[in-house]
Design an enzyme around this catalytic site. Structure first.
Site, PDB file in Angstrom:
ATOM      1  N   ARG A   1      69.680  32.474  45.784  1.00  0.00           N
ATOM      2  CA  ARG A   1      69.524  32.723  46.978  1.00  0.00           C
ATOM      3  C   ARG A   1      68.439  31.838  47.894  1.00  0.00           C
ATOM      4  NH1 ARG A   1      71.932  37.731  47.956  1.00  0.00           N
ATOM      5  NH2 ARG A   1      70.654  37.951  49.848  1.00  0.00           N
TER       6      ARG A   1
ATOM      7  N   CYS B   1      66.812  33.980  50.537  1.00  0.00           N
ATOM      8  CA  CYS B   1      65.757  34.919  49.905  1.00  0.00           C
ATOM      9  C   CYS B   1      66.296  35.951  48.820  1.00  0.00           C
ATOM     10  CB  CYS B   1      64.821  35.396  50.822  1.00  0.00           C
ATOM     11  SG  CYS B   1      64.141  34.382  52.157  1.00  0.00           S
TER      12      CYS B   1
ATOM     13  N   HIS C   1      94.914   8.515  64.706  1.00  0.00           N
ATOM     14  CA  HIS C   1      94.126   8.864  65.602  1.00  0.00           C
ATOM     15  C   HIS C   1      92.851   8.780  65.619  1.00  0.00           C
ATOM     16  CE1 HIS C   1      97.873  10.596  67.141  1.00  0.00           C
ATOM     17  NE2 HIS C   1      98.274  10.911  65.944  1.00  0.00           N
TER      18      HIS C   1
ATOM     19  N   GLU D   1      87.893  21.036  51.730  1.00  0.00           N
ATOM     20  CA  GLU D   1      87.247  21.569  50.504  1.00  0.00           C
ATOM     21  C   GLU D   1      86.434  20.188  50.029  1.00  0.00           C
ATOM     22  OE1 GLU D   1      85.667  24.135  50.189  1.00  0.00           O
ATOM     23  OE2 GLU D   1      85.582  24.089  47.445  1.00  0.00           O
TER      24      GLU D   1
ATOM     25  N   GLU E   1      77.913  18.502  50.119  1.00  0.00           N
ATOM     26  CA  GLU E   1      77.081  19.486  49.595  1.00  0.00           C
ATOM     27  C   GLU E   1      76.369  19.203  48.470  1.00  0.00           C
ATOM     28  OE1 GLU E   1      78.183  23.757  49.391  1.00  0.00           O
ATOM     29  OE2 GLU E   1      80.002  23.005  48.363  1.00  0.00           O
TER      30      GLU E   1
ATOM     31  N   ASN F   1      63.497  39.566  53.204  1.00  0.00           N
ATOM     32  CA  ASN F   1      64.734  38.577  53.430  1.00  0.00           C
ATOM     33  C   ASN F   1      65.347  38.905  54.707  1.00  0.00           C
ATOM     34  OD1 ASN F   1      67.774  38.873  51.444  1.00  0.00           O
ATOM     35  ND2 ASN F   1      67.210  37.319  53.035  1.00  0.00           N
ATOM     36  N   GLY F   2      65.523  37.803  55.520  1.00  0.00           N
ATOM     37  CA  GLY F   2      66.082  37.940  56.810  1.00  0.00           C
ATOM     38  C   GLY F   2      65.341  37.440  57.877  1.00  0.00           C
TER      39      GLY F   2
ATOM     40  N   LYS G   1      73.128  30.602  48.282  1.00  0.00           N
ATOM     41  CA  LYS G   1      74.422  30.845  47.998  1.00  0.00           C
ATOM     42  C   LYS G   1      74.826  31.924  48.701  1.00  0.00           C
ATOM     43  CE  LYS G   1      77.714  31.860  44.780  1.00  0.00           C
ATOM     44  NZ  LYS G   1      78.490  30.620  45.092  1.00  0.00           N
TER      45      LYS G   1
ATOM     46  N   LYS H   1      82.739  19.744  49.419  1.00  0.00           N
ATOM     47  CA  LYS H   1      81.971  19.856  48.019  1.00  0.00           C
ATOM     48  C   LYS H   1      81.186  18.708  47.759  1.00  0.00           C
ATOM     49  CE  LYS H   1      83.010  23.599  46.029  1.00  0.00           C
ATOM     50  NZ  LYS H   1      82.718  24.381  47.531  1.00  0.00           N
TER      51      LYS H   1
ATOM     52  N   TRP I   1      64.343  30.997  50.938  1.00  0.00           N
ATOM     53  CA  TRP I   1      65.010  29.947  51.485  1.00  0.00           C
ATOM     54  C   TRP I   1      64.219  30.093  52.861  1.00  0.00           C
ATOM     55  CZ3 TRP I   1      68.144  29.998  56.021  1.00  0.00           C
ATOM     56  CH2 TRP I   1      68.963  28.878  55.956  1.00  0.00           C
TER      57      TRP I   1
HETATM   58  C1  F6R Z   1      80.670  25.754  49.660  1.00  0.00           C
HETATM   59  C2  F6R Z   1      80.025  27.148  49.917  1.00  0.00           C
HETATM   60  C3  F6R Z   1      80.011  27.785  51.228  1.00  0.00           C
HETATM   61  C4  F6R Z   1      80.523  29.433  50.976  1.00  0.00           C
HETATM   62  C5  F6R Z   1      80.104  29.930  52.506  1.00  0.00           C
HETATM   63  C6  F6R Z   1      80.925  31.483  52.668  1.00  0.00           C
HETATM   64  O1  F6R Z   1      80.559  25.255  48.514  1.00  0.00           O
HETATM   65  O2  F6R Z   1      79.758  28.042  48.743  1.00  0.00           O
HETATM   66  O3  F6R Z   1      80.435  27.299  52.015  1.00  0.00           O
HETATM   67  O4  F6R Z   1      81.921  29.445  50.936  1.00  0.00           O
HETATM   68  O5  F6R Z   1      78.907  30.038  52.473  1.00  0.00           O
HETATM   69  O6  F6R Z   1      80.293  32.325  51.518  1.00  0.00           O
HETATM   70  P1  F6R Z   1      81.109  33.653  51.355  1.00  0.00           P
HETATM   71  O7  F6R Z   1      82.306  33.437  50.594  1.00  0.00           O
HETATM   72  O8  F6R Z   1      80.194  34.331  50.147  1.00  0.00           O
HETATM   73  O9  F6R Z   1      80.986  34.352  52.527  1.00  0.00           O
END
Ligand code: F6R
Length: 628
Positions: free
Chosen positions: A27, A2, A524, A501, A508, A98-99, A623, A505, A74
């Protein structure tokens, strides 16, 4: 999770709020809404889905007032819909939130018994009801907020306005971020500084349990009991242009291309060029607050940091998502270069597993946003037990940055794409620097070794540029790659977290099945997944484990898997075994993750875009994860 924005001033609030929401949309993008004073009452317009839907709805609307609030959501309580979109307006009060309000059910029941009629399923609306019941007897909004706060439990930030006080905004922070700034005869409040940058670069970050009261062009901070609090202004040197796409189709692609610069900017302050040694700049162990960092005496501060580096007996690294994978790379670097035992944990596990933190431990928390709820909670827990905390953040003065004892900065610039890219490489560069500094101070590394590793690290940005040239290849290959039923990413050593990673990627962004594995684990279990519809991305750069990884590759080949190999230079074995081969420049193992992460990012980006997905705003994600 949010985004909140509020405006009081001479401009058209509609333009400021929509502009602010654009920079906050990362957000959350389940719905958006604004409420602006018009003819003495709040006129509210809301829309389900992306901000564009709201923009289309408001474009021909006019407002005669100068006070307004906006929100991008969100969803937590209640599905994404217009009915659940903010602002919530009750009895002349409008509110954005927000929250999470944890005691939501009991408050909703209580209000329901008192005759309140709810028009949404959210926990936010009940705060508007509580405020309205306080203001209806003529109580000023500020006092109403003070009266309601003790009734709310959870991690939440709110911004409220009342039609009875067209010159006032009141906000409260307890968890999710809020920042305020004064422009020209105007005040703007938002969840993120980016929304303020067009109006001012001098901003005030609210701390938890602070109430913000804006009256006309002025504002003050108070404690929840109304006692005045000091205001600390921070100057931001980001420019609003950094938040533009600059000709790239998506922020994510722009940010992938900004990675060489991010790596250079992260490490530059900490390299003593004359000595070819590491000297961490203004980390601030011992400083009373982050605001004091700029004025610290560099040599005194370095001496304090050297003490921490040499006295630490155990390191814990805690983070979430991509930042956690950076932490995994940190484990390899710190153990091998500095000889210090390291444990890496996902923050949501660490905080609840009652970890044993022996004396002389150092907790390293990694967070791009500096606001991730679980990482912040882990930091607080460790600090509570007397453990020193070093943060690695991108957003300066974020909650995690402010509460840590020591601070390293990614200096990656604004990261807008929801999927983290340049923050990861900046962190890997910083962890390299930190491991070298620790190795140097603990006499695990000779000066010549530090010099060699540093030289290789300094060459990384230009090597990364050459890997970016694969962009074209991935954009063409995406049409074929997207037809696979799934992807397995594998690697050993520092390539293992990069494999994780890569899978994250792809999941997501492309919403495809993908898994990251340590290559040695293949026999395994995951080998059973291999057939000719399964793609295997094998990260096998030249290092002391490469031969073993190549044996794993033979096993995949024998079972018909479609292999994309990432290796170093012209590697005939890898070329023979793979369908597609990506050649990285030659680098030591410490630098390889900075190079091999680029192909996995490009793969996910192009497969997702060729599937028509919104790569900057993947579904269901946000984010900044400010709730656990
Ligand atoms: C994946 C991604 C998330 C963030 C995670 C931590 O592409 O962006 O997995 O890495 O939410 O976020 P921060 O680094 O802001 O604590």
């Amino acid at each position: 999770m949010c985004g909140i924005v509020g405006y009081l001033g001479p401009r058209d609030p509609k333009d400021v709020l929509i502009g602010g929401l654009k920079s906050l949309e990362y957000r959350g993008y389940d719905s958006a809404g604004i409420a602006i004073l018009h003819r003495g009452e709040f006129k509210r317009i809301r829309a389900e889905g992306k901000l564009l839907n709201l923009e289309n709805k408001v474009k021909n609307e006019e407002f005669d007032g100068h006070l307004g609030i906006g929100h991008t959501r969100w969803a937590t309580h209640g599905p994404p819909s217009e009915r659940n979109a903010h602002p919530h307006c009750v009895g002349g009060v409008s509110l954005v939130h927000n929250g999470i309000i944890e005691n939501y059910s009991e408050l909703r029941e209580e209000l329901g018994r008192g005759g309140a009629v709810f028009s949404s399923d959210t926990d936010s609306e009940l705060v508007a009801h509580l405020l309205a019941s306080e203001t209806k007897s003529g109580r000023p909004l500020f006092e109403a907020v003070l009266a309601v706060l003790p009734r709310l439990r959870g991690a939440y930030s709110i911004l409220a306005v009342s039609q009875e006080e067209p010159n006032v905004m009141v906000a409260f922070k307890n968890g999710p971020p809020l920042v305020v700034g004064k422009g020209h005869h105007e005040v703007v409040i938002a969840s993120d500084v980016q929304a303020l940058l067009p109006y001012t670069k001098d901003v005030v970050y609210l701390h938890d349990h602070e109430v913000l009261v804006v009256k006309g062009e002025e504002f003050k901070l108070t404690a929840p009991d109304g006692k005045p609090l000091p205001i600390k202004t921070v100057h931001i040197n980001w420019s609003p242009e950094q938040a533009e796409k600059c000709g790239y189709p998506h922020f994510m692609l722009k940010e992938i291309f900004e990675q060489p610069r991010a790596v250079a900017a992260a490490m530059a302050p900490h390299i003593d060029l004359a000595l070819k040694a590491v000297k961490l700049q203004r980390v601030g162990f011992g400083a009373s607050s982050v605001e004091d960092l700029a004025t610290l005496k560099a040599d005194q501060d370095w001496a304090a940091t050297q003490r921490v580096l040499s006295e630490t007996e155990r390191v814990f690294i805690v983070a979430c998502g991509t930042s956690f994978y950076a932490g995994m790379i940190g484990e390899y670097l710190l153990e091998r270069l500095a000889g210090v035992p390291v444990e890496v944990d996902i923050a949501s596990e660490f905080r609840y597993r009652h970890p044993v933190l022996p004396p002389k431990s150092l907790l390293i928390v990694i967070s791009q946003s500096g606001e991730t709820a679980d990482t912040l909670a882990a930091l607080r827990m460790a600090k509570g037990s007397g453990t020193k905390v070093l943060s690695i953040c991108n957003v300066k003065s974020s909650s995690i940055d402010r509460e840590a004892d020591g601070h390293l900065y990614m200096n990656a610039g604004v990261e807008i794409g929801v999927a983290s890219t340049k923050a990861l490489v900046a962190t890997i560069a910083l962890l390299n620097i930190l491991a070298l500094a620790m190795g140097q101070e603990r006499r695990q590394l000779k000066a010549a070794e530090v010099k060699d590793f540093l030289e290789a690290l300094q060459a990384a940005p230009s090597q990364m540029e050459t890997v970016l040239a694969y962009n074209q290849w991935f954009s063409e290959a995406a049409a074929t790659l997207k037809k696979h039923k799934g992807f397995l990413y594998m690697g050993r050593g520092v390539s293992f977290p990069v494999a994780m990673e890569g899978a994250l990627k792809l999941k997501e962004l492309a919403y495809m099945h993908a898994e990251g594995y340590a290559a040695g684990e293949m026999k395994h279990g995951p080998l059973a997944l291999i057939d000719d519809r399964m793609a295997v991305v094998m990260l096998a750069p030249q290092d002391d484990l490469q031969e073993k990884t190549i044996s794993n590759l033979e096993e995949v080949k024998a079972r018909g898997g479609k292999i994309i190999a990432v290796g170093t230079g012209e590697d005939p074995k890898l070329r023979r075994l793979s369908e597609h081969y990506v050649a990285l420049p030659e680098a030591p193992w410490t630098v390889n993750p900075l190079l091999e992460v680029i192909p996995v990012q490009l793969l996910a980006y192009h497969v997702a875009s060729s599937l028509g997905h919104d790569v900057d705003q993947p579904r269901n994600l946000a984010k900044s994860v400010t709730v656990e």
